[in-house]
Motif scaffolding. Structure first.
Motif, PDB file in Angstrom:
ATOM      1  N   PHE A  30      40.944  23.137  48.354  1.00 14.07           N
ATOM      2  CA  PHE A  30      39.928  22.778  47.370  1.00 14.07           C
ATOM      3  C   PHE A  30      39.366  21.387  47.644  1.00 14.07           C
ATOM      4  O   PHE A  30      38.153  21.181  47.639  1.00 14.07           O
ATOM      5  CB  PHE A  30      40.506  22.851  45.947  1.00 14.07           C
ATOM      6  N   ILE A  31      40.245  20.418  47.919  1.00 15.13           N
ATOM      7  CA  ILE A  31      39.819  19.033  48.152  1.00 15.13           C
ATOM      8  C   ILE A  31      38.876  18.951  49.345  1.00 15.13           C
ATOM      9  O   ILE A  31      37.909  18.196  49.333  1.00 15.13           O
ATOM     10  CB  ILE A  31      41.048  18.114  48.328  1.00 15.13           C
ATOM     11  N   LYS A  32      39.125  19.741  50.371  1.00 20.53           N
ATOM     12  CA  LYS A  32      38.253  19.742  51.556  1.00 20.53           C
ATOM     13  C   LYS A  32      36.835  20.175  51.209  1.00 20.53           C
ATOM     14  O   LYS A  32      35.887  19.786  51.876  1.00 20.53           O
ATOM     15  CB  LYS A  32      38.827  20.640  52.648  1.00 20.53           C
ATOM     16  N   THR A  33      36.675  20.961  50.156  1.00 24.61           N
ATOM     17  CA  THR A  33      35.332  21.415  49.756  1.00 24.61           C
ATOM     18  C   THR A  33      34.623  20.385  48.868  1.00 24.61           C
ATOM     19  O   THR A  33      33.474  20.593  48.490  1.00 24.61           O
ATOM     20  CB  THR A  33      35.400  22.759  48.994  1.00 24.61           C
ATOM     21  N   GLN A  34      35.313  19.306  48.537  1.00 28.13           N
ATOM     22  CA  GLN A  34      34.773  18.307  47.605  1.00 28.13           C
ATOM     23  C   GLN A  34      34.508  16.958  48.268  1.00 28.13           C
ATOM     24  O   GLN A  34      34.592  15.910  47.625  1.00 28.13           O
ATOM     25  CB  GLN A  34      35.758  18.134  46.435  1.00 28.13           C
ATOM     26  N   GLU A  35      34.148  16.979  49.550  1.00 23.98           N
ATOM     27  CA  GLU A  35      33.985  15.736  50.311  1.00 23.98           C
ATOM     28  C   GLU A  35      32.975  14.771  49.712  1.00 23.98           C
ATOM     29  O   GLU A  35      33.121  13.557  49.854  1.00 23.98           O
ATOM     30  CB  GLU A  35      33.590  16.060  51.751  1.00 23.98           C
ATOM     31  N   LYS A  36      31.956  15.278  49.030  1.00 23.25           N
ATOM     32  CA  LYS A  36      30.956  14.355  48.492  1.00 23.25           C
ATOM     33  C   LYS A  36      31.497  13.533  47.324  1.00 23.25           C
ATOM     34  O   LYS A  36      30.925  12.508  46.983  1.00 23.25           O
ATOM     35  CB  LYS A  36      29.683  15.090  48.097  1.00 23.25           C
ATOM     36  N   TYR A  37      32.607  13.958  46.729  1.00 22.92           N
ATOM     37  CA  TYR A  37      33.210  13.216  45.618  1.00 22.92           C
ATOM     38  C   TYR A  37      34.492  12.487  46.006  1.00 22.92           C
ATOM     39  O   TYR A  37      34.833  11.476  45.415  1.00 22.92           O
ATOM     40  CB  TYR A  37      33.517  14.143  44.442  1.00 22.92           C
ATOM     41  N   VAL A  38      35.236  13.001  46.975  1.00 25.82           N
ATOM     42  CA  VAL A  38      36.549  12.459  47.314  1.00 25.82           C
ATOM     43  C   VAL A  38      36.414  11.346  48.357  1.00 25.82           C
ATOM     44  O   VAL A  38      35.875  11.558  49.439  1.00 25.82           O
ATOM     45  CB  VAL A  38      37.491  13.567  47.836  1.00 25.82           C
ATOM     46  N   ILE A  39      36.902  10.160  48.005  1.00 26.86           N
ATOM     47  CA  ILE A  39      36.925   9.026  48.924  1.00 26.86           C
ATOM     48  C   ILE A  39      38.211   9.079  49.741  1.00 26.86           C
ATOM     49  O   ILE A  39      38.193   8.987  50.952  1.00 26.86           O
ATOM     50  CB  ILE A  39      36.823   7.689  48.159  1.00 26.86           C
ATOM     51  N   ASN A  40      39.346   9.212  49.054  1.00 30.86           N
ATOM     52  CA  ASN A  40      40.657   9.280  49.706  1.00 30.86           C
ATOM     53  C   ASN A  40      41.560  10.231  48.944  1.00 30.86           C
ATOM     54  O   ASN A  40      41.478  10.332  47.709  1.00 30.86           O
ATOM     55  CB  ASN A  40      41.341   7.899  49.741  1.00 30.86           C
ATOM     56  N   ASN A  41      42.426  10.908  49.670  1.00 33.35           N
ATOM     57  CA  ASN A  41      43.466  11.745  49.085  1.00 33.35           C
ATOM     58  C   ASN A  41      44.788  11.289  49.693  1.00 33.35           C
ATOM     59  O   ASN A  41      45.047  11.538  50.859  1.00 33.35           O
ATOM     60  CB  ASN A  41      43.209  13.219  49.390  1.00 33.35           C
ATOM     61  N   TYR A  42      45.589  10.587  48.900  1.00 32.77           N
ATOM     62  CA  TYR A  42      46.855  10.038  49.383  1.00 32.77           C
ATOM     63  C   TYR A  42      48.016  10.917  48.929  1.00 32.77           C
ATOM     64  O   TYR A  42      48.150  11.191  47.736  1.00 32.77           O
ATOM     65  CB  TYR A  42      47.088   8.632  48.819  1.00 32.77           C
ATOM     66  N   LYS A  43      48.854  11.350  49.858  1.00 32.69           N
ATOM     67  CA  LYS A  43      50.103  12.013  49.495  1.00 32.69           C
ATOM     68  C   LYS A  43      51.087  10.905  49.166  1.00 32.69           C
ATOM     69  O   LYS A  43      51.230   9.953  49.937  1.00 32.69           O
ATOM     70  CB  LYS A  43      50.621  12.867  50.651  1.00 32.69           C
ATOM     71  N   ILE A  44      51.750  11.013  48.014  1.00 31.70           N
ATOM     72  CA  ILE A  44      52.587   9.913  47.526  1.00 31.70           C
ATOM     73  C   ILE A  44      53.985  10.389  47.158  1.00 31.70           C
ATOM     74  O   ILE A  44      54.237  11.592  47.029  1.00 31.70           O
ATOM     75  CB  ILE A  44      51.940   9.240  46.297  1.00 31.70           C
ATOM     76  N   SER A  45      54.859   9.424  46.969  1.00 30.73           N
ATOM     77  CA  SER A  45      56.154   9.694  46.356  1.00 30.73           C
ATOM     78  C   SER A  45      56.104   9.088  44.963  1.00 30.73           C
ATOM     79  O   SER A  45      55.212   8.310  44.641  1.00 30.73           O
ATOM     80  CB  SER A  45      57.277   9.070  47.185  1.00 30.73           C
ATOM     81  N   GLY A  46      57.058   9.435  44.143  1.00 30.62           N
ATOM     82  CA  GLY A  46      57.080   8.860  42.805  1.00 30.62           C
ATOM     83  C   GLY A  46      56.435   9.782  41.804  1.00 30.62           C
ATOM     84  O   GLY A  46      56.633  10.997  41.827  1.00 30.62           O
ATOM     85  N   ASP A  47      55.616   9.208  40.944  1.00 30.59           N
ATOM     86  CA  ASP A  47      55.001   9.947  39.845  1.00 30.59           C
ATOM     87  C   ASP A  47      53.794  10.729  40.340  1.00 30.59           C
ATOM     88  O   ASP A  47      52.702  10.194  40.469  1.00 30.59           O
ATOM     89  CB  ASP A  47      54.584   8.969  38.739  1.00 30.59           C
ATOM     90  N   GLY A  48      53.996  11.975  40.656  1.00 27.85           N
ATOM     91  CA  GLY A  48      52.914  12.823  41.132  1.00 27.85           C
ATOM     92  C   GLY A  48      53.088  13.176  42.589  1.00 27.85           C
ATOM     93  O   GLY A  48      54.022  12.720  43.266  1.00 27.85           O
ATOM     94  N   CYS A  49      52.186  14.022  43.077  1.00 28.44           N
ATOM     95  CA  CYS A  49      52.225  14.485  44.467  1.00 28.44           C
ATOM     96  C   CYS A  49      51.154  13.816  45.319  1.00 28.44           C
ATOM     97  O   CYS A  49      51.360  13.575  46.506  1.00 28.44           O
ATOM     98  CB  CYS A  49      52.020  15.995  44.507  1.00 28.44           C
ATOM     99  N   TYR A  50      49.996  13.565  44.716  1.00 32.29           N
ATOM    100  CA  TYR A  50      48.864  12.964  45.418  1.00 32.29           C
ATOM    101  C   TYR A  50      48.156  12.010  44.463  1.00 32.29           C
ATOM    102  O   TYR A  50      48.250  12.143  43.243  1.00 32.29           O
ATOM    103  CB  TYR A  50      47.835  14.026  45.850  1.00 32.29           C
ATOM    104  N   ILE A  51      47.422  11.073  45.026  1.00 30.26           N
ATOM    105  CA  ILE A  51      46.467  10.278  44.250  1.00 30.26           C
ATOM    106  C   ILE A  51      45.115  10.464  44.919  1.00 30.26           C
ATOM    107  O   ILE A  51      44.955  10.207  46.114  1.00 30.26           O
ATOM    108  CB  ILE A  51      46.830   8.786  44.204  1.00 30.26           C
ATOM    109  N   LEU A  52      44.180  10.930  44.140  1.00 36.30           N
ATOM    110  CA  LEU A  52      42.808  11.109  44.606  1.00 36.30           C
ATOM    111  C   LEU A  52      41.988   9.899  44.188  1.00 36.30           C
ATOM    112  O   LEU A  52      42.047   9.472  43.035  1.00 36.30           O
ATOM    113  CB  LEU A  52      42.179  12.323  43.919  1.00 36.30           C
ATOM    114  N   GLU A  53      41.220   9.355  45.115  1.00 30.89           N
ATOM    115  CA  GLU A  53      40.231   8.327  44.787  1.00 30.89           C
ATOM    116  C   GLU A  53      38.885   9.014  44.913  1.00 30.89           C
ATOM    117  O   GLU A  53      38.548   9.562  45.960  1.00 30.89           O
ATOM    118  CB  GLU A  53      40.334   7.150  45.742  1.00 30.89           C
ATOM    119  N   CYS A  54      38.120   9.013  43.829  1.00 26.14           N
ATOM    120  CA  CYS A  54      36.866   9.777  43.795  1.00 26.14           C
ATOM    121  C   CYS A  54      35.717   8.943  43.255  1.00 26.14           C
ATOM    122  O   CYS A  54      35.910   7.929  42.590  1.00 26.14           O
ATOM    123  CB  CYS A  54      37.025  11.008  42.901  1.00 26.14           C
TER     124      CYS A  54
END
Length: 137
Positions: free
Chosen positions: A84-108
């Motif tokens: 899904f994220i790959k289809t949203q390139e015009k909105y997504v700046i960065n998609n970070y896989k993280i540890s801790g609270d959550g699985c990813y952080i999206l910068e949009c």
């Protein structure tokens, strides 16, 4: 290991990667040729990976800057989310896989609240989320 001059070169290039080698040399107390040689060595050693520009998202019409914590409960859903994220390139700046609270952080970035809302509705088909809007940088 980097010496103080190399660190100052990196600092100056971070501020302005289009600086001339003569100007860079003056700022770090080297000749332009010596500065160019140091920069070439930093590139060869992988300390400088590349050069980029900073784009004003607001001037491009993207007024909303958001960070979205992504929570995926079922581990088999990660691929659906990533597709899904790959289809949203015009909105997504960065998609970070993280540890801790959550699985990813999206910068949009979004041009309007309506498009942000539609993005979140579509996102919710793939993952749960927690939204944070940037107020000021």
């Amino acid at each position: 290991m980097l010496d103080d001059t190399d660190m100052r070169i990196l600092e100056e290039l971070t501020k302005n990667s289009r600086i001339t080698m003569k100007e860079l040399g003056e700022k770090v107390h080297l000749t332009g040729q010596a500065a160019a040689s140091r920069v070439a060595k930093l590139e060869e050693n992988g300390m400088i990976e590349g050069y980029t520009i900073k784009i004003s998202q607001v001037k491009l019409g993207y007024y909303i800057h958001a960070f979205i914590n992504i929570f995926i409960v079922n581990s088999t859903r990660h691929q659906h989310y990533l597709s899904f994220i790959k289809t949203q390139e015009k909105y997504v700046i960065n998609n970070y896989k993280i540890s801790g609270d959550g699985c990813y952080i999206l910068e949009c970035k979004f041009p309007s609240n309506e498009l942000l809302d539609q993005f979140l509705v579509n996102l919710n088909e793939h993952a749960n989320y927690k939204l944070s809007i940037v107020i000021n940088k």
